[in-house]
Enzyme design. Sequence first.
Site, PDB file in Angstrom:
ATOM      1  N   THR A 217      37.737  40.383   7.623  1.00 33.95           N
ATOM      2  CA  THR A 217      38.917  39.581   7.287  1.00 33.95           C
ATOM      3  C   THR A 217      38.788  39.141   5.830  1.00 33.95           C
ATOM      4  O   THR A 217      37.682  39.011   5.310  1.00 33.95           O
ATOM      5  CB  THR A 217      39.024  38.348   8.194  1.00 33.95           C
ATOM      6  OG1 THR A 217      39.397  38.737   9.512  1.00 33.95           O
ATOM      7  CG2 THR A 217      40.083  37.371   7.701  1.00 33.95           C
TER       8      THR A 217
ATOM      9  N   ASP B 233      44.940  38.497   5.114  1.00 40.00           N
ATOM     10  CA  ASP B 233      45.353  39.871   5.397  1.00 40.00           C
ATOM     11  C   ASP B 233      45.772  39.963   6.860  1.00 40.00           C
ATOM     12  O   ASP B 233      45.770  38.959   7.578  1.00 40.00           O
ATOM     13  CB  ASP B 233      44.217  40.852   5.093  1.00 40.00           C
ATOM     14  CG  ASP B 233      43.098  40.748   6.110  1.00 40.00           C
ATOM     15  OD1 ASP B 233      42.522  39.658   6.246  1.00 40.00           O
ATOM     16  OD2 ASP B 233      42.806  41.755   6.779  1.00 40.00           O
TER      17      ASP B 233
ATOM     18  N   ARG C 265      44.755  42.743   9.128  1.00 41.75           N
ATOM     19  CA  ARG C 265      44.037  43.778   9.893  1.00 41.75           C
ATOM     20  C   ARG C 265      43.077  43.133  10.872  1.00 41.75           C
ATOM     21  O   ARG C 265      42.261  42.283  10.514  1.00 41.75           O
ATOM     22  CB  ARG C 265      43.275  44.709   8.947  1.00 41.75           C
ATOM     23  CG  ARG C 265      42.345  45.693   9.675  1.00 41.75           C
ATOM     24  CD  ARG C 265      41.651  46.624   8.717  1.00 41.75           C
ATOM     25  NE  ARG C 265      42.585  47.592   8.140  1.00 41.75           N
ATOM     26  CZ  ARG C 265      42.221  48.542   7.275  1.00 41.75           C
ATOM     27  NH1 ARG C 265      40.957  48.644   6.895  1.00 41.75           N
ATOM     28  NH2 ARG C 265      43.120  49.377   6.793  1.00 41.75           N
TER      29      ARG C 265
ATOM     30  N   LYS D 199      46.888  35.747  11.057  1.00 41.84           N
ATOM     31  CA  LYS D 199      45.634  35.003  10.932  1.00 41.84           C
ATOM     32  C   LYS D 199      45.829  33.591  10.390  1.00 41.84           C
ATOM     33  O   LYS D 199      44.849  32.875  10.185  1.00 41.84           O
ATOM     34  CB  LYS D 199      44.671  35.778  10.024  1.00 41.84           C
ATOM     35  CG  LYS D 199      44.343  37.170  10.537  1.00 41.84           C
ATOM     36  CD  LYS D 199      43.362  37.877   9.642  1.00 41.84           C
ATOM     37  CE  LYS D 199      43.095  39.297  10.142  1.00 41.84           C
ATOM     38  NZ  LYS D 199      42.127  40.015   9.291  1.00 41.84           N
TER      39      LYS D 199
ATOM     40  N   GLY E 268      36.668  35.858  11.735  1.00 38.36           N
ATOM     41  CA  GLY E 268      35.649  35.958  12.775  1.00 38.36           C
ATOM     42  C   GLY E 268      36.216  36.645  14.005  1.00 38.36           C
ATOM     43  O   GLY E 268      36.951  37.616  13.906  1.00 38.36           O
TER      44      GLY E 268
ATOM     45  N   SER F  92      34.821  38.771   5.348  1.00 37.16           N
ATOM     46  CA  SER F  92      34.012  39.848   4.775  1.00 37.16           C
ATOM     47  C   SER F  92      34.493  40.284   3.400  1.00 37.16           C
ATOM     48  O   SER F  92      33.735  40.848   2.621  1.00 37.16           O
ATOM     49  CB  SER F  92      34.016  41.052   5.734  1.00 37.16           C
ATOM     50  OG  SER F  92      35.349  41.443   6.011  1.00 37.16           O
TER      51      SER F  92
ATOM     52  N   ASP G   5      37.202  45.936   0.863  1.00 35.55           N
ATOM     53  CA  ASP G   5      36.524  45.663   2.126  1.00 35.55           C
ATOM     54  C   ASP G   5      37.189  46.474   3.222  1.00 35.55           C
ATOM     55  O   ASP G   5      38.408  46.386   3.411  1.00 35.55           O
ATOM     56  CB  ASP G   5      36.586  44.164   2.452  1.00 35.55           C
ATOM     57  CG  ASP G   5      36.046  43.858   3.839  1.00 35.55           C
ATOM     58  OD1 ASP G   5      34.992  44.416   4.187  1.00 35.55           O
ATOM     59  OD2 ASP G   5      36.679  43.080   4.561  1.00 35.55           O
TER      60      ASP G   5
ATOM     61  N   SER H 219      39.237  44.592   5.995  1.00 36.26           N
ATOM     62  CA  SER H 219      40.502  43.950   5.639  1.00 36.26           C
ATOM     63  C   SER H 219      41.513  45.026   5.277  1.00 36.26           C
ATOM     64  O   SER H 219      41.149  46.081   4.741  1.00 36.26           O
ATOM     65  CB  SER H 219      40.315  42.993   4.451  1.00 36.26           C
ATOM     66  OG  SER H 219      39.280  42.074   4.710  1.00 36.26           O
TER      67      SER H 219
END
Length: 283
Positions: A40, A56, A58, A72, A86, A168, A205, A208
């Site tokens: 994330t 984001d 995803r 999110k 998480g 992340s 990343d 994400s």
Amino acid sequence: MTTEQFVGIPKGGFTFDNVARNAMLERSGYKMPRAVKTGTTICGLIFKGGVILGADTRATEGPIVADKNCAKIHYIAPNIYCCGAGTAADTETVTNLIASKLELHRLQTSRESRVVTACRQLKQLLYRYQGHVSAALVLGGFDVNGPVLYSIYPHGSTDKLPFVTMGSGSLAAMGIFESRYRKDMELEEAMQLVRDAIAAGIFNDLGSGSNVDLCIITKEGVDYKRTYDQANKKGVRQNQYSYAKGTTAILSEIIRPIVVSEAVIPTTTTMEEENENEDEDVQ
């Protein structure tokens, strides 16, 4: 007679009661559960008139993209929102629980919820589970103290900063913030900065991706911009690809017929049966 005579007061500190049990299970052949990598990019900053949260969209299950448009940014109170990183189930449950508690608190006190109240309840809840509830949060809102922004870690520790990133992809997003953030930014400039920070996490990343969501919280209210920008747009196929039948070799073919059997079971009773049942009831 006090309650302590019946219920022992728990001792403080760590407990290792399950160490011997876990070792026995491993010797018996059971495998310990493995942690699944989560991905994330969430962030937030304070600008001249309020707070902006970004995330984001995803959601992943290890190497699998489970949801391309996951929300999110969670509701906490009419003036408070929270980004979650998480485990999706943990972030959803934790934010819903605190949102319901703050609703009861507002009904009891007839006052607007404060961001520090939500932060205190979240950190105490997470600390109670010692990090096993995988919820890393970015909490932002506007209350009597003005714009407030917190980052809350899964173990319960918190930071109060003018800009924060988590997840992340947080390192890529923090690089954008540290190079371009300044105090008292205007709304449009701050929105572009948050968008670019989330986009940096999306492109750097693997956990994400997809779209950028923004939530602007000011004294006037909340503006939740779902799919504010599509950072990673899907390309258009340039050519049409068609292959003739038989291009790919078929190694084996099995055709199993499906046999369906039907049976009609009557569920209604006749008038004679109903009369007989009534006679039996009378007798």
